[in-house]
Structures are given as C-alpha cells and as structure tokens.
Scaffold this motif. Structure first.
Motif, PDB file in Angstrom:
ATOM      1  N   ALA A 105      -2.038   6.035   6.985  1.00 34.00           N
ATOM      2  CA  ALA A 105      -2.578   7.327   7.409  1.00 34.00           C
ATOM      3  C   ALA A 105      -2.030   8.496   6.591  1.00 34.00           C
ATOM      4  CB  ALA A 105      -2.285   7.549   8.889  1.00 34.00           C
ATOM      5  N   GLU A 106      -0.764   8.420   6.190  1.00 28.84           N
ATOM      6  CA  GLU A 106      -0.166   9.559   5.477  1.00 28.84           C
ATOM      7  C   GLU A 106      -0.806   9.802   4.112  1.00 28.84           C
ATOM      8  OE1 GLU A 106       3.823   8.981   3.670  1.00 28.84           O
ATOM      9  OE2 GLU A 106       3.751   6.995   4.613  1.00 28.84           O
ATOM     10  N   PHE A 107      -1.542   8.809   3.592  1.00 25.56           N
ATOM     11  CA  PHE A 107      -2.168   8.939   2.277  1.00 25.56           C
ATOM     12  C   PHE A 107      -3.682   9.129   2.356  1.00 25.56           C
ATOM     13  CE2 PHE A 107       1.494   5.996   1.764  1.00 25.56           C
ATOM     14  CZ  PHE A 107       2.312   6.818   1.010  1.00 25.56           C
ATOM     15  N   GLN A 108      -4.246   9.105   3.543  1.00 26.37           N
ATOM     16  CA  GLN A 108      -5.698   9.116   3.680  1.00 26.37           C
ATOM     17  C   GLN A 108      -6.342  10.381   3.109  1.00 26.37           C
ATOM     18  OE1 GLN A 108      -8.191   7.095   5.103  1.00 26.37           O
ATOM     19  NE2 GLN A 108      -6.802   5.370   5.344  1.00 26.37           N
ATOM     20  N   GLN A 109      -5.727  11.532   3.304  1.00 26.15           N
ATOM     21  CA  GLN A 109      -6.339  12.784   2.862  1.00 26.15           C
ATOM     22  C   GLN A 109      -6.561  12.818   1.355  1.00 26.15           C
ATOM     23  OE1 GLN A 109      -7.586  15.517   4.627  1.00 26.15           O
ATOM     24  NE2 GLN A 109      -8.308  16.104   2.597  1.00 26.15           N
ATOM     25  N   ASP A 110      -5.603  12.319   0.604  1.00 25.37           N
ATOM     26  CA  ASP A 110      -5.680  12.422  -0.853  1.00 25.37           C
ATOM     27  C   ASP A 110      -6.033  11.108  -1.539  1.00 25.37           C
ATOM     28  OD1 ASP A 110      -5.005  15.188  -1.005  1.00 25.37           O
ATOM     29  OD2 ASP A 110      -2.908  14.676  -0.651  1.00 25.37           O
ATOM     30  N   ALA A 111      -6.240  10.055  -0.774  1.00 24.06           N
ATOM     31  CA  ALA A 111      -6.433   8.725  -1.356  1.00 24.06           C
ATOM     32  C   ALA A 111      -7.564   8.691  -2.372  1.00 24.06           C
ATOM     33  CB  ALA A 111      -6.678   7.688  -0.253  1.00 24.06           C
ATOM     34  N   HIS A 112      -8.698   9.257  -2.036  1.00 23.70           N
ATOM     35  CA  HIS A 112      -9.843   9.118  -2.955  1.00 23.70           C
ATOM     36  C   HIS A 112      -9.623   9.911  -4.243  1.00 23.70           C
ATOM     37  CE1 HIS A 112     -11.847  13.002  -2.045  1.00 23.70           C
ATOM     38  NE2 HIS A 112     -12.614  12.730  -3.081  1.00 23.70           N
TER      39      HIS A 112
ATOM     40  N   GLN B  38       0.842  -1.203   0.000  1.00 23.14           N
ATOM     41  CA  GLN B  38       0.000   0.000   0.000  1.00 23.14           C
ATOM     42  C   GLN B  38       0.878   1.254   0.000  1.00 23.14           C
ATOM     43  OE1 GLN B  38      -3.528   0.361   0.454  1.00 23.14           O
ATOM     44  NE2 GLN B  38      -4.236  -1.664   1.068  1.00 23.14           N
ATOM     45  N   VAL B  39       1.919   1.241   0.810  1.00 25.01           N
ATOM     46  CA  VAL B  39       2.830   2.386   0.870  1.00 25.01           C
ATOM     47  C   VAL B  39       3.470   2.629  -0.494  1.00 25.01           C
ATOM     48  CG1 VAL B  39       4.997   3.265   1.839  1.00 25.01           C
ATOM     49  CG2 VAL B  39       3.296   2.187   3.333  1.00 25.01           C
ATOM     50  N   ALA B  40       3.937   1.553  -1.119  1.00 20.90           N
ATOM     51  CA  ALA B  40       4.565   1.689  -2.429  1.00 20.90           C
ATOM     52  C   ALA B  40       3.566   2.175  -3.475  1.00 20.90           C
ATOM     53  CB  ALA B  40       5.164   0.347  -2.855  1.00 20.90           C
ATOM     54  N   PHE B  41       2.355   1.631  -3.435  1.00 17.34           N
ATOM     55  CA  PHE B  41       1.291   1.982  -4.378  1.00 17.34           C
ATOM     56  C   PHE B  41       0.977   3.477  -4.315  1.00 17.34           C
ATOM     57  CE2 PHE B  41      -3.050   2.394  -5.826  1.00 17.34           C
ATOM     58  CZ  PHE B  41      -3.257   1.387  -6.745  1.00 17.34           C
TER      59      PHE B  41
ATOM     60  N   ILE C 167     -10.914  17.075   5.794  1.00 20.12           N
ATOM     61  CA  ILE C 167     -11.176  15.890   6.607  1.00 20.12           C
ATOM     62  C   ILE C 167     -10.942  14.677   5.710  1.00 20.12           C
ATOM     63  CG2 ILE C 167     -12.968  14.606   7.855  1.00 20.12           C
ATOM     64  CD1 ILE C 167     -14.255  17.367   8.456  1.00 20.12           C
ATOM     65  N   PRO C 168     -10.170  13.679   6.141  1.00 23.65           N
ATOM     66  CA  PRO C 168      -9.834  12.553   5.265  1.00 23.65           C
ATOM     67  C   PRO C 168     -11.005  11.593   5.038  1.00 23.65           C
ATOM     68  CG  PRO C 168      -8.894  12.204   7.428  1.00 23.65           C
ATOM     69  CD  PRO C 168      -9.463  13.596   7.437  1.00 23.65           C
TER      70      PRO C 168
ATOM     71  N   VAL D 262     -16.079  -0.742   0.720  1.00 24.33           N
ATOM     72  CA  VAL D 262     -14.848  -0.208   0.139  1.00 24.33           C
ATOM     73  C   VAL D 262     -14.397   1.035   0.905  1.00 24.33           C
ATOM     74  CG1 VAL D 262     -13.848   0.877  -1.920  1.00 24.33           C
ATOM     75  CG2 VAL D 262     -15.237  -1.190  -2.150  1.00 24.33           C
ATOM     76  N   GLU D 263     -15.336   1.878   1.288  1.00 32.19           N
ATOM     77  CA  GLU D 263     -14.983   3.060   2.080  1.00 32.19           C
ATOM     78  C   GLU D 263     -14.299   2.661   3.384  1.00 32.19           C
ATOM     79  OE1 GLU D 263     -17.205   6.663   4.540  1.00 32.19           O
ATOM     80  OE2 GLU D 263     -18.187   5.845   2.765  1.00 32.19           O
ATOM     81  N   ARG D 264     -14.890   1.683   4.070  1.00 30.40           N
ATOM     82  CA  ARG D 264     -14.289   1.214   5.329  1.00 30.40           C
ATOM     83  C   ARG D 264     -12.931   0.559   5.079  1.00 30.40           C
ATOM     84  NH1 ARG D 264     -19.699  -0.243   6.306  1.00 30.40           N
ATOM     85  NH2 ARG D 264     -19.296  -2.415   5.727  1.00 30.40           N
ATOM     86  N   ALA D 265     -12.818  -0.156   3.972  1.00 28.28           N
ATOM     87  CA  ALA D 265     -11.551  -0.818   3.670  1.00 28.28           C
ATOM     88  C   ALA D 265     -10.439   0.184   3.404  1.00 28.28           C
ATOM     89  CB  ALA D 265     -11.725  -1.754   2.476  1.00 28.28           C
ATOM     90  N   ILE D 266     -10.775   1.297   2.747  1.00 25.58           N
ATOM     91  CA  ILE D 266      -9.776   2.355   2.545  1.00 25.58           C
ATOM     92  C   ILE D 266      -9.344   2.916   3.890  1.00 25.58           C
ATOM     93  CG2 ILE D 266      -9.372   4.673   1.616  1.00 25.58           C
ATOM     94  CD1 ILE D 266     -11.279   3.949  -0.672  1.00 25.58           C
ATOM     95  N   GLU D 267     -10.309   3.206   4.744  1.00 28.97           N
ATOM     96  CA  GLU D 267      -9.999   3.762   6.065  1.00 28.97           C
ATOM     97  C   GLU D 267      -9.171   2.791   6.899  1.00 28.97           C
ATOM     98  OE1 GLU D 267     -13.897   4.561   7.493  1.00 28.97           O
ATOM     99  OE2 GLU D 267     -14.065   6.487   6.454  1.00 28.97           O
ATOM    100  N   ASP D 268      -9.434   1.487   6.746  1.00 30.80           N
ATOM    101  CA  ASP D 268      -8.753   0.481   7.559  1.00 30.80           C
ATOM    102  C   ASP D 268      -7.370   0.116   7.029  1.00 30.80           C
ATOM    103  OD1 ASP D 268     -10.944   0.354   9.211  1.00 30.80           O
ATOM    104  OD2 ASP D 268     -11.764  -1.483   8.320  1.00 30.80           O
ATOM    105  N   ASN D 269      -7.167   0.199   5.716  1.00 36.30           N
ATOM    106  CA  ASN D 269      -5.960  -0.372   5.125  1.00 36.30           C
ATOM    107  C   ASN D 269      -4.983   0.631   4.521  1.00 36.30           C
ATOM    108  OD1 ASN D 269      -6.494  -3.405   5.320  1.00 36.30           O
ATOM    109  ND2 ASN D 269      -8.374  -2.684   4.340  1.00 36.30           N
TER     110      ASN D 269
END
Length: 224
Positions: free
Chosen positions: A183-190, A20-23, A146-147, A173-180
């Motif tokens: 944290a450093e990518f959560q704000q911009d992930a979507h 996930q970090v690499a992705f 807010i992430p 899928v929303e919960r899976a993003i939040e769970d997996n």
C-alpha cells in the motif's frame, strides 16, 4: 484440456511481499517524487495531454502542446480556438485528426455538463470522447492523488517480466498491481514502473547491467 497446455498458460505468481517492498524501496530511493513526463498546468491540460499521448511519445506531445497550452488552459478556450486551430497545433502527433475531434467534443461536454471542470470519478472521465481507462487513471493519480494504476505497454511488459504484477492483458496487470504492490507504494507505483520500463527495462534490450533491481528480478534473459 491437455494438462501440459493448461500448465503452460498458467501465470507465474507475483513476487513475494518482501521482494516487492525491496523492489519499490529502491525505485523510491532513486526517485522519491516521480511525476508524469507530460507537460501540463492544470487538470484540463493534463487530460488533453494524456488523451493526445495515445500511440505517441510524451516528447512529441510536449512539443505539440507547448504553444497550445500557452493559449488554451480551459475547455471554453479550446472551443473558442476551434477544430481547425487545434488541428494545426497537434498535426505532428499520430492520429491527430481524430484526437482533435475528441478534444473538441470532450471540451464541449465539460463546459455544458461540468461547468468547465474535469470530473473526479473514473466513470465520468471514461464517458468523455477519447478517454479510456488508462487516461482516466493518469488524471486520477496525477491530479487527484488517487492511487489508480495506468497500465501502458511499459508497465504491461515490466509487470510480467519482473513478476511484480503478472497478467495476460492490461486489466489483469492493473488488478495485479493493486493486489500485490504494498500500500505504501501504490500512489507512485505506475510512475516508477513507466519510467523504469521506458529507460531501463526496455523491450528489445533491457539495460540489466545498470538496473538497480536486477538481483530481485526473475527474468532469465538478462543482458548483463
């Protein structure tokens, strides 16, 4: 329950933390500051634009709102424009009549209950006509930093195809993003996932040959 059927219905695990970090590191390197492609000038115009974008393209919404947002940037101005005036602006968008009614109704609520301001809580946003969880999350993320994860068809497809965030529906899928997702990518992930799904990991023929995360993706039917 038949064990074969039970196994077939089981979701695959999300990609490991290191993957996930690499992705997301690669997505961030290619686009350090991703933003929504909807055009807006403030919280109200973003709320309206996102509400109008349901079952419509961002390009189509931007064309329809260009002249509208030159005239209207606040709820009271929308009320002054009136239903017929709004309808004329957005008549090229799918479901425009119902969307126009919703925008007028939410504008009235914002004026009467929130002093013309857009609320900053998901619950309050989702009480507005025509505003679902996805719309609320876009506003929370883009305006209030807010992430929140706004899962659309692109993210739902990408979450499952890449196993970044597997889920049987958008809520999972929303919960899976939040769970997996780290944290450093959560704000911009979507934002990264929407753009990647829109332009690279497309539904019918993903562009795997030019995908910067293809080697990290377990999708078996690559189009290289």
């Amino acid at each position: 329950m038949n064990m074969t059927k039970a196994s077939a219905s089981r979701l695959p695990p999300a990609l490991p933390y290191a993957t996930q970090v690499a992705f997301f590191s690669r997505l961030r390197e290619s686009n350090p500051h991703p933003v929504t492609e909807l055009h807006y000038s403030n919280a109200f115009t973003l709320l309206v634009a996102v509400a109008l974008s349901a079952q419509a393209t961002d390009v189509g919404v931007n064309k329809a709102t260009k002249a509208l947002f030159e005239q209207v940037t606040a709820p009271q101005q929308m009320l002054d424009l009136g239903l017929e005036g709004l309808t004329e602006h957005i008549k090229t968008i799918g479901l425009f009549r119902q969307k126009a009614k919703n925008v007028m109704a939410l504008s009235k609520i914002l004026v009467e209950e929130y002093g013309g301001e857009v609320p900053t809580s998901r619950a309050a946003l989702m009480l507005l006509p025509g505003v679902g969880r996805k719309t609320a999350n876009v506003v929370l993320n883009s305006l209030f930093h807010i992430p929140a994860q706004a899962v659309d068809t692109h993210i739902f497809r990408l979450g499952n195809r890449t196993q970044i965030a597997p889920g049987r529906d958008v809520d999972q899928v929303e919960r899976a993003i939040e769970d997996n997702v780290p944290a450093e990518f959560q704000q911009d992930a979507h934002h990264w996932l929407i753009l990647h799904g829109r332009y690279i990991c497309q539904a019918k023929r993903p562009r795997c040959a030019v995908c910067i995360v293809a080697d990290l993706c377990p999708y078996e039917e690559k189009t290289i």
